[in-house]
Design a protein around this motif. Structure first.
Motif, short mmCIF file in Angstrom:
data_model
loop_
_atom_site.label_atom_id
_atom_site.label_comp_id
_atom_site.label_asym_id
_atom_site.label_seq_id
_atom_site.Cartn_x
_atom_site.Cartn_y
_atom_site.Cartn_z
N ILE A 410 -0.51 -35.66 -2.37
CA ILE A 410 -1.80 -34.40 -2.24
C ILE A 410 -2.58 -34.34 -3.39
CG2 ILE A 410 -0.62 -33.38 -0.31
CD1 ILE A 410 0.38 -31.40 -2.51
N GLY A 411 -2.25 -35.20 -4.36
CA GLY A 411 -3.14 -35.05 -5.69
C GLY A 411 -2.73 -36.11 -6.70
N GLU A 412 -3.81 -35.78 -8.01
CA GLU A 412 -3.55 -36.92 -8.76
C GLU A 412 -4.31 -36.60 -10.15
OE1 GLU A 412 -7.70 -39.14 -7.40
OE2 GLU A 412 -5.97 -40.31 -7.71
N LYS A 413 -3.83 -36.93 -11.39
CA LYS A 413 -4.27 -36.54 -12.53
C LYS A 413 -5.56 -37.05 -12.90
CE LYS A 413 -3.37 -37.48 -17.29
NZ LYS A 413 -2.31 -38.03 -18.51
N THR A 414 -6.72 -36.13 -13.25
CA THR A 414 -8.00 -36.37 -13.47
C THR A 414 -8.39 -36.02 -14.75
OG1 THR A 414 -8.65 -34.51 -12.11
CG2 THR A 414 -8.43 -36.59 -11.11
N VAL A 415 -9.57 -36.58 -14.98
CA VAL A 415 -10.39 -36.17 -16.39
C VAL A 415 -11.43 -35.61 -15.86
CG1 VAL A 415 -11.49 -36.85 -18.40
CG2 VAL A 415 -9.14 -37.86 -17.69
N ASN A 416 -11.99 -34.33 -16.38
CA ASN A 416 -13.05 -34.09 -15.92
C ASN A 416 -14.12 -33.75 -17.24
OD1 ASN A 416 -14.89 -32.27 -14.05
ND2 ASN A 416 -12.93 -32.84 -12.97
N TYR A 417 -15.35 -33.63 -17.20
CA TYR A 417 -16.28 -33.54 -18.29
C TYR A 417 -17.34 -32.35 -17.70
CZ TYR A 417 -14.68 -37.76 -20.16
OH TYR A 417 -13.79 -39.02 -20.70
N ARG A 418 -17.51 -31.52 -18.54
CA ARG A 418 -18.73 -30.47 -18.28
C ARG A 418 -19.87 -30.99 -18.56
NH1 ARG A 418 -21.45 -26.81 -21.70
NH2 ARG A 418 -21.99 -24.82 -20.45
#
Ligand SMILES: [Zn+2]
Ligand SMILES: [Zn+2]
Length: 821
Positions: A410-418
């Protein structure tokens, strides 16, 4: 002779221009130095902020040149943009004419400041010989897949019937007519800067010569966060809500969910419920606000419950769903799990709407009552209220919980940028035309580089109405498709002016090239920019875009460097009476007036002397007056001492000579270091002022015994070190002193370290234990040297005359006691 700045400044400005005194070419025999100030928008009027910015750059450029560097110091115009179009609407002047006149006027003002520019490299982004290459860059980006089209909202004034730029929207209303501004969706062009987000972030590390605050602003703007996307099942629905969170460790503390009001699920979740009407009203209200207005920290958090719940996947609890102003659709997934105990914004929102606060990270700090938090606790601690994760450190738990939701599927590690992609479309006339046609058969096709530029048409009406003035041109509408030749529609949008300024520093390296945007070898010689100087207001967008362009062009093997600016200086503002000079405050001092009254050299000297470059500068009329008096004082000194000059190397013949030699060398050392290493122009100028005081002292003290060779050296050096600050003034004195070449081509003086070993200590001279005098002796002097210095002292000589010296006691660094009978 009197100091007549008017005659002098005109004379040298004319000569420098005629001689092309500051035009340069690549020269492999010399190290290069590229000094650049951010180019101005040609508003027509130079202001004090410009004067300051360019004076700083000019000192650096002139100083480096005197130090033997081959200095590139160019100037140009960021000349597309809104004001020209507004002038066309208001006064019926074509933007091209308005801009060209302003460039002429401001160019004249810059020349009036005596700035050492290579005018042969002048560029104006609104001229076809420049924007042709801006268009070529667009097509190259397009080829690389770095350009795309997407629907995006624009500001639309329903009464003016036109698209407004963000800066034309004031508090949600049209700047011109005060009507409420709506959003309207248009298909628009984007640059895929997000493809470079990670490199733009990583390479900030390379920017050693940038101020830390600017690097931090860049970092925050890119806004990388590592976290997880987690699915929450919506209760009574087969839908999952995906949230992005940087704090998976706090999932047990999630007491509400927040959706952006624009989230696609919202309408469906409230359809037909009692909440539908309130939700609709809330959405309408937010429509008029910008992203910045919605997320500013001082904006009150607002929202409402939409009547539905999610299920916490780790403990099965029901969590109410809200919509709120502070969650944006285009960051993360447009949905968050809100953890008021450990997030400031969520805490504020929970307090306002009386939502429960469940702590899950315990600070283990007696001063914090974790069950009665008065603000969110955001630091590290031990997990509580979190089932199997209790007792772990929360950083550790973060990884474990990401693993757990991954296992559960139900989920995974992610990288996000503003950082968002860069919207470059403008529904404007006065900008670089986007070189694209839309063909019925081939779709969107870029114009071939060989057929560029796509020229701005002149058969345009400026009414202030309609989508863009460009759409009124009959000649512009159609063009043959570059692929199949069929009649196609031209793109009507022009580019954001930030595109134009993202590569001008590369064009300066080869500004007159008609065959290519710049020759790579020339760019290789001059790049990177050794020193970039400009306002801190450009610390984010302009610098980020310029870095992005440089990296893309580097990847295409066009730019020789992947970072454009080695060193960056952001200069402070010019204030008067404590606030920024502005028309509305009525505290503007016009550079023209100051130059007319005191001359450019005084204006330059004042802005450089009044404050260190990165600090704000408080305008002071008496300060300007003081700078003017100082120049006159130097003038008089040179005028009076000139007749005593003798050529040849000087010898030190007296204490007066010695002291002057010391002061001269000390000044050169200090000025060299202050300018070259620290850009502390103010203290460098202070050192020149002190030297002038010392020179007057010398003239007074040694009047019967003036050392002609030393005076010669003094005047030479004084005029040379003043040259970067007061260029006309120094040039004139240099000529008066009989020199045939420019003072600005003279080598910067070195100083004599030996002359600086003054390091003297004051010691007491006693006779029979009673203090009679004090003298300075070199710290290096040994006992016998100190003894003879003491005995040669005039007072001691007189007092011991005819007496029998029994003993001389020397205590180095302290005293000499002479025992007499
Ligand atoms: Zn309007
Ligand atoms: Zn076609």
């Amino acid at each position: 002779m009197e100091y007549n700045f008017k005659v002098i400044e005109e004379k040298w400005q004319k000569k420098w221009l005629e001689d092309k005194a500051y035009s340069v070419n690549e020269d492999n025999s010399k190290p290069k130095y590229y000094c650049l100030e951010m180019f101005p928008y040609p508003s027509g009027k130079l202001h004090m902020g410009h004067v300051r910015n360019y004076s700083i750059g000019d000192v650096v450029a002139r100083f480096k040149s005197m130090q033997g560097y081959n200095v590139l110091h160019p100037m140009g115009w960021d000349s597309f943009g809104l004001p020209a179009e507004n002038a066309a609407i208001a006064h019926g002047i074509h933007p091209d004419i308005w801009t060209t006149e302003n460039i002429a006027e401001m160019g004249h003002q810059l020349r009036r400041l005596g700035l050492a520019y290579d005018w042969d490299r002048e560029v104006a982004t609104c001229k076809a010989d420049y924007y042709k290459w801006t268009q070529a860059i667009f097509t190259k980006f397009h080829e690389k897949g770095l350009v795309y089209k997407k629907n995006a909202p624009v500001n639309w004034c329903p009464s003016c019937e036109t698209v407004l730029a963000n800066e034309q929207v004031v508090n949600g209303a049209c700047e011109r007519c005060d009507s409420t501004v709506n959003k309207k969706n248009l298909s628009q062009w984007y640059f895929k800067i997000t493809d470079y987000a990670e490199r733009l972030l990583q390479d900030i590390e390379k920017l050693d010569g940038w101020p830390d605050k600017v690097k931090l602003m860049q970092k925050n703007w890119i806004g990388k966060s590592i976290g997880a996307e987690i699915n929450f099942k919506i209760d009574d629905s087969d839908k999952n809500l995906t949230v992005f969170t940087t704090r998976p460790d706090t999932i047990f503390g999630a007491t509400f969910m927040v959706l952006a009001p624009e989230h696609p699920y919202v309408d469906e979740l409230v359809a037909g419920t009692e909440y539908e009407k309130a939700v609709k009203e809330f959405q309408d209200k937010l429509q008029h606000l910008s992203e910045i207005e919605r997320t500013a920290t001082d904006v009150e958090k607002e929202g409402l419950f939409i009547g539905r719940y999610c299920v916490n996947p780790l403990n099965g609890e029901l969590i109410p769903i809200y919509i709120a102003n502070y969650v944006l659709m285009d960051y993360g997934t447009g949905a968050i799990m809100a953890v008021p105990a450990h997030d400031d914004r969520d805490f504020e929102f929970a307090k306002k709407y009386d939502i429960k606060v469940v702590p899950v990270v315990d600070p283990k700090d007696e001063n914090i009552d974790i069950n009665n938090l008065t603000s969110a606790f955001v630091a590290e601690g031990e997990m509580i209220n979190s089932g199997e994760f209790n007792g772990l450190n929360n950083i550790e738990a973060n990884t474990k919980i990401i693993d757990k939701v991954s296992e559960m599927g139900i989920g995974e590690k992610t990288v996000n940028y503003r950082l968002r992609d860069w919207l470059i479309s403008r529904q404007r006339y006065w900008g670089t035309p986007i070189p694209v046609v839309t063909c019925d058969d081939c779709g969107e096709v870029c114009i071939n580089e060989a057929d560029l530029p796509v020229l701005l048409p002149t058969d345009v009406e400026f009414t202030g109405k309609g989508q863009s003035p460009l759409t009124t041109s009959e000649s512009f509408k159609y063009a043959p498709c570059p692929k199949c030749g069929k009649k196609s529609h031209r793109e009507m949008d022009t580019m954001d002016t930030f595109v134009d300024s993202s590569w001008y520093f590369l064009r300066y390296t080869d500004a007159r090239n008609e065959k290519t945007m710049f020759d790579k070898q020339k760019a290789e010689y001059w790049m990177d920019v050794d020193q970039y100087i400009g306002g801190v207001e450009h610390a984010i967008l302009h610098l980020l875009y310029a870095r992005f362009f440089t990296k893309v062009l580097y990847d295409m093997e066009l730019s020789p460097v992947d970072e454009p600016f080695k060193n960056l200086l952001t200069q402070g503002m010019v204030l008067k009476d404590g606030s920024k000079m502005s028309k509305s405050k009525g505290n503007v001092v016009s550079p023209d007036e100051i130059i007319k009254k005191y001359g450019a050299d005084t204006a330059r000297l004042f802005v450089l002397f009044a404050a260190p470059p990165e600090r704000d500068l408080e305008w002071s009329d008496s300060g300007v007056e003081g700078s003017y008096r100082f120049l006159k004082r130097v003038w008089r000194l040179v005028d009076e001492l000139m007749p005593y000059r003798k050529s040849g190397d000087y010898k030190v013949n007296s204490d007066d000579d010695k002291s002057l030699v010391f002061e001269l060398n000390r000044a050169i050392k200090k000025i060299t270091e202050d300018v070259g290493e620290r850009f502390n122009f103010n203290t460098a100028i202070s050192a020149i002022m002190e030297l002038v005081n010392e020179a007057y002292k010398y003239k007074e003290n040694a009047k019967d015994n003036l050392n002609g060779e030393l005076i010669n050296a003094l005047l030479d050096h004084l005029v040379i070190v003043l040259a970067p600050f007061a260029p006309h003034f120094s040039e004139e004195l240099w000529e008066m002193m009989g020199n045939k070449t420019s003072v600005h081509k003279v080598e910067w003086p070195s100083y004599d370290e030996k002359a600086l070993i003054k390091q003297e200590v004051e010691i007491v001279l006693q006779i029979n234990g009673k203090v009679k005098d004090k003298v300075f002796v070199p710290t290096s002097a040994d006992k016998s040297e100190i003894e003879s210095l003491a005995l040669e002292n005039e007072k001691i000589k007189a007092l011991t005359d005819g007496k029998n010296i029994v003993k001389v006691i020397v205590i180095p660094s302290k005293l000499v006691n002479i025992v007499v009978k």
